[in-house]
Design an enzyme around this catalytic site. Structure first.
Site, PDB file in Angstrom:
ATOM      1  N   ASN A  56      10.971 -18.948  19.932  1.00  0.00           N
ATOM      2  CA  ASN A  56      11.691 -18.941  18.650  1.00  0.00           C
ATOM      3  C   ASN A  56      12.833 -17.932  18.707  1.00  0.00           C
ATOM      4  O   ASN A  56      12.597 -16.752  18.969  1.00  0.00           O
ATOM      5  CB  ASN A  56      10.738 -18.541  17.518  1.00  0.00           C
ATOM      6  CG  ASN A  56      11.456 -18.468  16.175  1.00  0.00           C
ATOM      7  OD1 ASN A  56      11.809 -19.494  15.604  1.00  0.00           O
ATOM      8  ND2 ASN A  56      11.684 -17.256  15.694  1.00  0.00           N
ATOM      9  N   GLU A  57      14.023 -18.408  18.477  1.00  0.00           N
ATOM     10  CA  GLU A  57      15.196 -17.529  18.362  1.00  0.00           C
ATOM     11  C   GLU A  57      15.222 -16.497  19.489  1.00  0.00           C
ATOM     12  O   GLU A  57      15.384 -15.301  19.249  1.00  0.00           O
ATOM     13  CB  GLU A  57      15.218 -16.852  16.993  1.00  0.00           C
ATOM     14  CG  GLU A  57      15.185 -17.838  15.852  1.00  0.00           C
ATOM     15  CD  GLU A  57      15.627 -17.249  14.519  1.00  0.00           C
ATOM     16  OE1 GLU A  57      15.676 -16.025  14.384  1.00  0.00           O
ATOM     17  OE2 GLU A  57      15.929 -18.052  13.608  1.00  0.00           O
TER      18      GLU A  57
ATOM     19  N   ASN B  18      16.923 -23.357  13.606  1.00  0.00           N
ATOM     20  CA  ASN B  18      16.647 -22.553  12.406  1.00  0.00           C
ATOM     21  C   ASN B  18      17.990 -22.344  11.721  1.00  0.00           C
ATOM     22  O   ASN B  18      18.889 -21.750  12.313  1.00  0.00           O
ATOM     23  CB  ASN B  18      16.052 -21.201  12.788  1.00  0.00           C
ATOM     24  CG  ASN B  18      14.686 -21.340  13.458  1.00  0.00           C
ATOM     25  OD1 ASN B  18      14.103 -22.416  13.464  1.00  0.00           O
ATOM     26  ND2 ASN B  18      14.173 -20.251  13.997  1.00  0.00           N
TER      27      ASN B  18
ATOM     28  N   TYR C  76      21.915 -16.666   4.687  1.00  0.00           N
ATOM     29  CA  TYR C  76      22.419 -15.560   5.504  1.00  0.00           C
ATOM     30  C   TYR C  76      23.911 -15.719   5.832  1.00  0.00           C
ATOM     31  O   TYR C  76      24.564 -14.752   6.187  1.00  0.00           O
ATOM     32  CB  TYR C  76      21.647 -15.467   6.815  1.00  0.00           C
ATOM     33  CG  TYR C  76      20.216 -15.009   6.667  1.00  0.00           C
ATOM     34  CD1 TYR C  76      19.892 -13.909   5.879  1.00  0.00           C
ATOM     35  CD2 TYR C  76      19.186 -15.670   7.327  1.00  0.00           C
ATOM     36  CE1 TYR C  76      18.578 -13.482   5.767  1.00  0.00           C
ATOM     37  CE2 TYR C  76      17.875 -15.244   7.217  1.00  0.00           C
ATOM     38  CZ  TYR C  76      17.581 -14.151   6.427  1.00  0.00           C
ATOM     39  OH  TYR C  76      16.282 -13.727   6.323  1.00  0.00           O
TER      40      TYR C  76
ATOM     41  N   TRP D 105      11.062 -22.866   5.720  1.00  0.00           N
ATOM     42  CA  TRP D 105      10.617 -21.507   5.995  1.00  0.00           C
ATOM     43  C   TRP D 105      10.472 -20.801   4.658  1.00  0.00           C
ATOM     44  O   TRP D 105      11.461 -20.514   4.036  1.00  0.00           O
ATOM     45  CB  TRP D 105      11.610 -20.754   6.893  1.00  0.00           C
ATOM     46  CG  TRP D 105      11.034 -19.461   7.366  1.00  0.00           C
ATOM     47  CD1 TRP D 105      11.257 -18.224   6.842  1.00  0.00           C
ATOM     48  CD2 TRP D 105      10.105 -19.290   8.434  1.00  0.00           C
ATOM     49  NE1 TRP D 105      10.515 -17.290   7.520  1.00  0.00           N
ATOM     50  CE2 TRP D 105       9.806 -17.920   8.498  1.00  0.00           C
ATOM     51  CE3 TRP D 105       9.482 -20.168   9.329  1.00  0.00           C
ATOM     52  CZ2 TRP D 105       8.920 -17.395   9.437  1.00  0.00           C
ATOM     53  CZ3 TRP D 105       8.613 -19.635  10.245  1.00  0.00           C
ATOM     54  CH2 TRP D 105       8.335 -18.267  10.304  1.00  0.00           C
TER      55      TRP D 105
ATOM     56  N   LYS E 110      10.290 -15.855   1.219  1.00  0.00           N
ATOM     57  CA  LYS E 110      10.825 -17.223   1.288  1.00  0.00           C
ATOM     58  C   LYS E 110       9.753 -18.289   1.064  1.00  0.00           C
ATOM     59  O   LYS E 110      10.003 -19.481   1.254  1.00  0.00           O
ATOM     60  CB  LYS E 110      11.505 -17.459   2.643  1.00  0.00           C
ATOM     61  CG  LYS E 110      12.752 -16.612   2.810  1.00  0.00           C
ATOM     62  CD  LYS E 110      13.570 -17.007   4.008  1.00  0.00           C
ATOM     63  CE  LYS E 110      14.677 -16.008   4.240  1.00  0.00           C
ATOM     64  NZ  LYS E 110      14.195 -14.692   4.695  1.00  0.00           N
TER      65      LYS E 110
HETATM   66  C1  GCB Z   1      14.105 -16.645  11.225  1.00  0.00           C
HETATM   67  C2  GCB Z   1      12.881 -16.320  11.975  1.00  0.00           C
HETATM   68  C3  GCB Z   1      11.724 -16.055  11.066  1.00  0.00           C
HETATM   69  C4  GCB Z   1      12.165 -15.169   9.920  1.00  0.00           C
HETATM   70  C5  GCB Z   1      13.231 -15.911   9.153  1.00  0.00           C
HETATM   71  C6  GCB Z   1      13.770 -15.131   7.968  1.00  0.00           C
HETATM   72  O1  GCB Z   1      15.001 -17.276  11.683  1.00  0.00           O
HETATM   73  O2  GCB Z   1      12.554 -17.285  12.917  1.00  0.00           O
HETATM   74  O3  GCB Z   1      10.708 -15.467  11.793  1.00  0.00           O
HETATM   75  O4  GCB Z   1      11.119 -14.833   9.080  1.00  0.00           O
HETATM   76  O5  GCB Z   1      14.292 -16.188   9.990  1.00  0.00           O
HETATM   77  O6  GCB Z   1      13.183 -15.174   6.903  1.00  0.00           O
HETATM   78  O7  GCB Z   1      14.810 -14.476   8.127  1.00  0.00           O
END
Ligand code: GCB
Length: 891
Positions: A450-451, A515, A521, A602, A623
């Site tokens: 992931n990322e 993602n 953001y 998410w 979130k």
């Molecule tokens: C993401 C991550 C995740 C974070 C989320 C966030 O991209 O993969 O683990 O919790 O962003 O809420 O910023």
């Protein structure tokens, strides 16, 4: 045995179906001498947080330690406005000791200690003898306890867990993934521990914590499914043994529908992996949420004269699936549009130490929402949730915790150098994930990260992730050729805008998830679809999903017009209404893109994050569609439920924004009805259509005092309703607007301002956004010349218009201004009220005597008819600006 031979064998057997069924029914039930015995070690542990010398010795005195039961963690954080007395985010050692007496009548010769998950590094001693070490917080692991165990006597088990942060100097977890991430890594024995006794001849207990029995569907058509079954059979006895491996596939009624027998010679100490191929006639498919039909694979090892030595049962769902880069996901040949959520496993008070009932409650809430897919992020979850996904037909994305970076952080930052130990640990955790979850029909893809280049994308070091990802990808194929690999990518640079230090990781795995947080953001929410289209074009052969999208939603923070004010993604104000609005915009775009094989919100639930103080909570990522304690479904939950579920939904939004700032507001409901009706204090406000599941009643005028709103609809002949009560404590002829702000404000003198509203054009700003995640906290110089400097921190800038809904009458209109930065002459503008210019050629810096000095202008305006007051801010030089607007009836 080759598949065609097995098919022949099964056909022969099926000539005598009654006999076969009776024989196998016997085989699949009843207690036998050789049956495994499982002793849960849940109660009566002594626990000490921190390190102590000599605690592994049986004679160590632990009388002062706390007595705890499993699952257990010492960490407590998240979900509250302030850190409470039980706040504990300490990372480091935690010791556990248990005295237990295994039954003296264990006839089995082998005994294993099983840990379903312990965080992060775990060292285990039994009666002072070290059994081993495990590194990784999420997988199940086992040790052979036989040489150290004393049957029928008191045994002392000592366990040291260590969840030290990997970035701490000299940390024991430096090479243990994950290196970072915003989710908190709770420490301790947070899943169950048990003692399992087997015969010396048994199905392998030391295969990466896996069941030792692996089945998959080799082929399936309308008539037959060919199931390949591999049992790893181990002979830990000192002599060679002749055994028979009998496998049955048993349907949901417990009736065997296919069987196979395989004689096996096992040398002393040998491990054999006989492959069996079984043919299931007229297979009943595992068909997602429509029909999650499950068989079981039962493999039994018997002596040549029919005595059972060991038996393992695993779930089997017969299904086929594929991913298409243009058309998405197909299950059993049928297109299924996969929509779902990501889930973290923690809860308030319990952290990761959750119970089967908690797992079931989570799944129930997700099913109620209407998901058909689930990303179990960012690590291996407890078996209970994969079992539930099998049973409920939820398609699962399973993943390892390779998060944010693929190398340990050095004092100079991430140099992108993946050490051999780090790579091996990632590889081990992938082995555990795949071996332990291989038989779950719900799992359709293995995610290897992931990322992984997030830190490098922030300029914190460089990312050279490809070699490790390539290794992991190959390992996943070697372990399981039936499922494609995937990963979640955050940071792919556009080909025409390469970023130094950032490598492109797309096209290593078979599938890819993006993602994406457009409008949260970065960027605007409407950019999501076009960005995805561009990515799809860039990787036309790669099936894409959106592995994350989401926004914070605080239960106690509200705004009057979502999107009018500043968005504080990494800051303290996360109005629930904005979370809802962004999802409305995102979902419309995602739904319209059939090439996406899946979408994952998410996150399903708020979760603990020691790196965040956002929204109205500390240590929490907000979130979630549902609160951390699972008791509150945020409004946006019902938006998705209206679309995804077949339950009737009618939900009035804003039930937590009770004390309203404005006398006039839009009312909105989420529903899967075609239309809905609304009344306010018994007055009919009419029927609104509900396109895209959103019903809107614009510009509803509230009563002073209580406002009871009742919505009603008819769905398929069934009446459904919802109601809420708002309060309006102001006056109908008085409106005060805080320009640029997404939060309202009450001044020192008690004047109440709502958040920015009734506006079109311009952009919102905040000079003092407050502390932000990842940024040093700075307070800008205050505005002078006012008792309410905070009112002058936010502003709207550009060419813009306010349409203030006041009734006819004469009004005093006060405009509050400040020049944030520019010198006199750089910004000059007019303001017109209902067409007539009331403020001409205003230069705030010149009139106030420089920047950051408050300036008010009051004009008297007559509002005729019911159209309200239109204020038009017209730039002459540069951009117009305003901080706040008071429209107050002249009395
Ligand atoms: C993401 C991550 C995740 C974070 C989320 C966030 O991209 O993969 O683990 O919790 O962003 O809420 O910023």
């Amino acid at each position: 045995m080759p598949p065609h031979a097995a098919r022949r064998l099964n056909r022969q057997r099926l000539r005598h179906p009654v006999l076969a069924v009776a024989a196998l029914a016997l085989m699949a039930s009843g207690a036998h001498a050789g049956e495994r015995r499982d002793l849960p070690l849940s109660a009566g542990w002594q626990f000490h947080q921190g390190d102590v010398g000599g605690a592994e010795a049986p004679a160590f005195n632990d009388t002062g330690w706390a007595t705890v039961g499993l699952p257990h963690t010492w960490n407590h954080l998240g979900g509250t406005a302030q850190r409470g007395p039980d706040y504990n985010a300490t990372r480091g050692a935690g010791w556990y000791r248990l005295r237990f007496t295994p039954p003296a009548d264990y006839t089995h010769a082998k005994v294993w200690l099983q840990f379903d998950g312990a965080s992060i590094n775990t060292e285990v001693w039994l009666n002072g003898r070290k059994l081993g070490v495990h590194q990784g917080a999420f997988g199940r692991f086992r040790f052979d306890a036989t040489p150290a165990l004393k049957l029928g006597k008191v045994n002392v088990l000592a366990v040291r867990t260590d969840n030290s942060s990997p970035s701490k100097a000299g940390s024991p977890t430096t090479d243990v993934i994950p290196m970072s991430g915003d989710f908190f890594l709770f420490g301790g024995l947070y899943r169950q521990v048990s003692l399992i006794a087997t015969d010396p001849v048994h199905i392998d207990m030391l295969d990466w914590g896996g069941p030792g029995l692996y089945a998959h569907t080799d082929s399936v058509d309308g008539h037959t499914a060919i199931i390949a079954v591999t049992a790893r059979v181990k002979n830990d006895a000192a002599q060679a043994r002749q055994v028979v491996v009998k496998t049955a596939i048993v349907d949901a009624q417990g009736v065997p529908v296919a069987t196979d027998s395989h004689p096996l010679s096992l040398a002393a100490g040998a491990l054999e992996e006989p492959e069996q191929s079984l043919s299931v006639p007229n297979p009943h498919l595992w068909d997602g949420r429509t029909d999650p039909y499950l068989y079981q694979v039962v493999t039994r090892v018997e002596t040549a004269d029919g005595q059972m030595l060991d038996q393992v049962t695993q779930p089997l769902g017969i299904r086929s699936f594929r991913f298409d880069p243009d058309q998405g996901f197909f299950l059993n040949g049928r297109h299924v549009s996969l929509h779902g959520v990501s889930r973290h496993q923690d809860r308030p008070g319990k952290g990761w130490a959750i119970t089967p009932a908690d797992q079931a409650q989570d799944m129930d809430i997700m099913l109620d929402l209407g998901i058909n897919t689930l990303r179990l992020a960012h690590y291996q979850h407890d078996q209970a949730i994969y079992d539930l996904a099998d049973k409920d037909g939820v398609v699962v994305w399973a993943e390892i915790p390779l998060v944010n970076r693929t190398a340990p952080e050095t004092p100079e930052g991430d140099k992108g150098v993946t050490s051999a130990a780090f790579a091996d640990n990632a590889d081990s955790q992938l082995h555990e994930l795949i071996k332990q979850n291989y038989n779950h029909p719900s799992v359709v893809t293995w995610s290897i990260g992931n990322e992984v280049n997030l830190m490098a994308s922030f300029g914190r070091g460089v990312s050279k992730a490809r070699p490790l990802l390539t290794r992991l990808n190959q390992a996943a194929y070697d372990l399981d050729h039936t499922r494609p690999t995937t990963m979640a990518d955050c940071c792919e640079p556009w080909p025409d805008q390469p970023k130094p230090g950032l490598d492109v990781v797309a096209e290593i795995t078979d599938l890819l998830g993006y993602n994406r947080y457009q409008g949260w953001y970065y960027d605007k929410p409407e950019d999501l679809g076009p960005v995805l289209d561009r990515l799809h074009k860039l990787h036309p052969r790669l099936p894409l999903s959106v592995s994350e999208y989401g926004a914070g939603g605080a239960l106690t923070q509200h705004t009057d017009q979502a999107q009018a004010g500043v968005v504080y993604a990494k800051g303290h104000f996360h109005p629930e209404e904005l979370e809802s609005r962004l999802h409305e915009i995102w979902w419309a775009q995602l739904k319209a893109r059939p090439y996406l094989w899946g979408t994952f919100i998410w996150n399903m639930f708020d979760f603990a994050s020691d790196s965040r103080t956002e929204g109205d909570m500390v240590d929490t990522n907000d979130k979630g569609l549902v609160s951390y304690d699972r008791t509150v479904k945020k409004d946006v939950f019902f938006f998705y439920k209206a679309d995804w579920s077949d339950q009737p939904v009618l939900h009035l939004n804003g039930r937590r924004y009770v004390d309203r700032a404005y006398p006039v507001t839009d009312v909105q409901a989420y529903s899967n009805a075609a239309t809905a009706r609304l009344t306010l204090n018994g007055r009919d406000l009419g029927t609104a259509p509900c396109p895209e599941h959103i019903c809107r009643w614009p510009a509803v005028r509230l009563d002073v005092g209580d406002n009871v709103l009742v919505a009603s609809a008819d769905i398929g002949g069934k009446a459904i309703g919802d109601s809420l009560t708002w309060r309006f404590g102001g006056r109908a002829d008085e409106i005060r607007i805080r320009a640029g702000a997404s939060a309202g404000l009450t001044t020192a003198a008690g004047a109440r301002y709502g958040s920015d509203a009734f506006v079109t054009g311009g952009t919102p700003h905040d000079r003092n956004p407050g502390p932000e995640f990842g940024k040093p906290d700075t307070t800008p110089p205050a505005v002078t010349g006012t008792p309410d400097p905070v009112l002058f921190e936010t502003y709207r800038e550009g060419a813009f218009r306010y349409h203030v809904p006041v009734p006819a009458g004469r009004y005093q209109v006060t405009l509050h201004f400040v020049e944030p930065a520019l010198a006199a002459g750089a910004r000059v503008f007019d303001v017109a009220a209902n067409g007539g210019v009331v403020v001409k050629r205003l230069d705030v810096a010149a009139e106030a005597g420089g920047p950051l000095k408050a300036l008010d202008r009051t004009v008297s305006v007559e509002v005729k008819g019911g159209d309200g007051l239109e204020l038009d801010f017209r730039p002459v030089t540069g951009q117009a600006i305003v901080c706040a607007i008071d429209v107050v009836a002249a009395r």
